[in-house]
Structures are given as C-alpha cells and as structure tokens.
Design an enzyme around this catalytic site. Structure first.
Site, PDB file in Angstrom:
ATOM      1  CB  CYS A 102      -0.904  -0.023   1.230  1.00 25.35           C
ATOM      2  SG  CYS A 102      -1.702   1.544   1.557  1.00 25.35           S
ATOM      3  CE  LYS A 155      -6.098  -2.535  -6.664  1.00 18.27           C
ATOM      4  NZ  LYS A 155      -4.978  -3.116  -5.920  1.00 18.27           N
ATOM      5  CE  LYS A 168     -10.022  -4.323   5.481  1.00 12.40           C
ATOM      6  NZ  LYS A 168     -11.067  -3.558   4.834  1.00 12.40           N
TER       7      LYS A 168
END
Length: 212
Positions: A20, A209, A47
């Site tokens: 990230c 992506k 998470k």
C-alpha cells in the site's frame, strides 16, 4: 513510547509488509523523523476483529495518537509534522501539488487495453511536468532536503516502475533524466529500503486489477 501504526500486509503473506503506497508514505514519515513505532500488519482480505472495532471503515494506514486511532495518510502526515517538528518535512504551499496527478494517470494507463486512448501520453505529460519542476528546483521537490511531497511521491513512483515494467514492459523514458535520477535518489534512501514492499508483492497487489 513507540507510536502504533496499522499498515497493509502483503497479498498471500500476512506476516510481510504489503504494497500500500499510502501505508508506506506514513512509514517513510516516521522513519525520516526517527520516531519509534510499532507496526501492525493487517491482512486486508481478512481484517482482524480488534482492528475493525477501533477503525470501523477498515482502511489502512491508521495511527494511534492519544488513545485514538486516526486514518488517512494526509491526516497522519500532518499530525506527525505537528507532533514531531524536527526534522521538518513541510513543503511550501506552492509545491504541495507537484506530481499529484502522476498516480491517477499511472492507474488509467495501467488499466488501458487500447494503445491509442491517450492514457500513456497523459502519464508522460505529468512526468514531463515533474521533470521541469526538478530541473528548476531539484534534486528533491523542495531543493536539497527531502519533504512531505517527496515521501508521498516515492511509493507511487515505485508502484509505477514495478507495475508498468511488469505488466506493460514500460519504463520512464531516458529523456526524463531528472525524474529518473529523482527516483533513484528516493529509492536508495535508507527509509525507503526499510519500508518498501518487495516487487513480487507490488505485482501481486496489482494483478487482480489488471486481469479482473
């Protein structure tokens, strides 16, 4: 007291620092300011419950200040500058938006399946604008000393280099010599080496992506 910060774990490797660029920006700021910190790696596809309790939006990075968890890399960097003013990483307001369109232009070009749709040219135009700025003000955005704008750009330029190199066999043209030198300067900094994701994790992060 070490500052606590939650950042993205690598795709498929929950114990390794992930890809990230916003998490890396916050870590770079801590490193450059020599602020001790404790890093929690968050597997964003699974998470942990405690993380969602303190941070219901579930976004990374988040940092703990005065018993409160605070999200958003812009806010985090601003708070770190306030709390730890030395060394100063603030940049003059007129330079705040230097290079700010490079990342969205890179994302559009990376997604593009049509070579003639103008996305490559749009990215080149943004890189040329950065080239001109560095030519006039370099080696960093604000001259001799690194500033917050550099720490925001560094992870994004790294993603650009790795992802476009891998998926499109594309690299920053030789003619943009100031940009290329700038990238080398940023990537060789100790703070960057300590906080970057390995190339394979950057590629793994972008793969879904690129080929959804």
């Amino acid at each position: 007291m070490a500052v606590e910060i939650c950042v993205k774990a690598a795709v498929g490797a929950p114990n390794v620092l992930g890809d990230c660029p916003f998490s890396q920006r916050a870590l770079l700021t801590l490193e450059e300011k020599k602020v001790p910190y404790k890093m929690h790696l968050i597997n964003v596809s699974d998470k942990p419950k405690w993380f969602l309790e303190v941070n219901p939006e579930g976004k990374v990075p988040v940092i703990k200040f005065d018993e409160k968890w605070i999200p958003d890399s812009d806010v985090i960097v601003g708070l770190l500058e306030e709390k730890y003013p030395n060394p100063s990483l603030s940049s003059p307001p007129e330079f705040a938006s230097v290079g700010s369109k490079i990342f969205p232009s890179f994302v559009s070009f990376r997604k593009s399946k049509d070579a003639s749709d103008g996305t490559e040219q749009a990215l080149l135009d943004e890189l040329k604008a950065l080239e001109e700025h560095l030519k006039a003000h370099g080696p960093y955005v604000n001259g001799a000393n690194i500033c917050s704008v550099d720490l925001s750009l560094a992870p994004k330029l790294y993603h650009l280099e790795v992802a476009l190199g891998h998926f499109k066999k594309w690299s920053v043209p030789e003619s943009l010599s100031h940009v290329r030198k700038y990238m080398k300067l940023l990537f060789e900094r100790e703070s960057f080496q300590k906080t970057k994701a390995a190339k394979e994790y950057v590629i793994a992060g972008w793969a879904p992506k690129v080929n959804p």
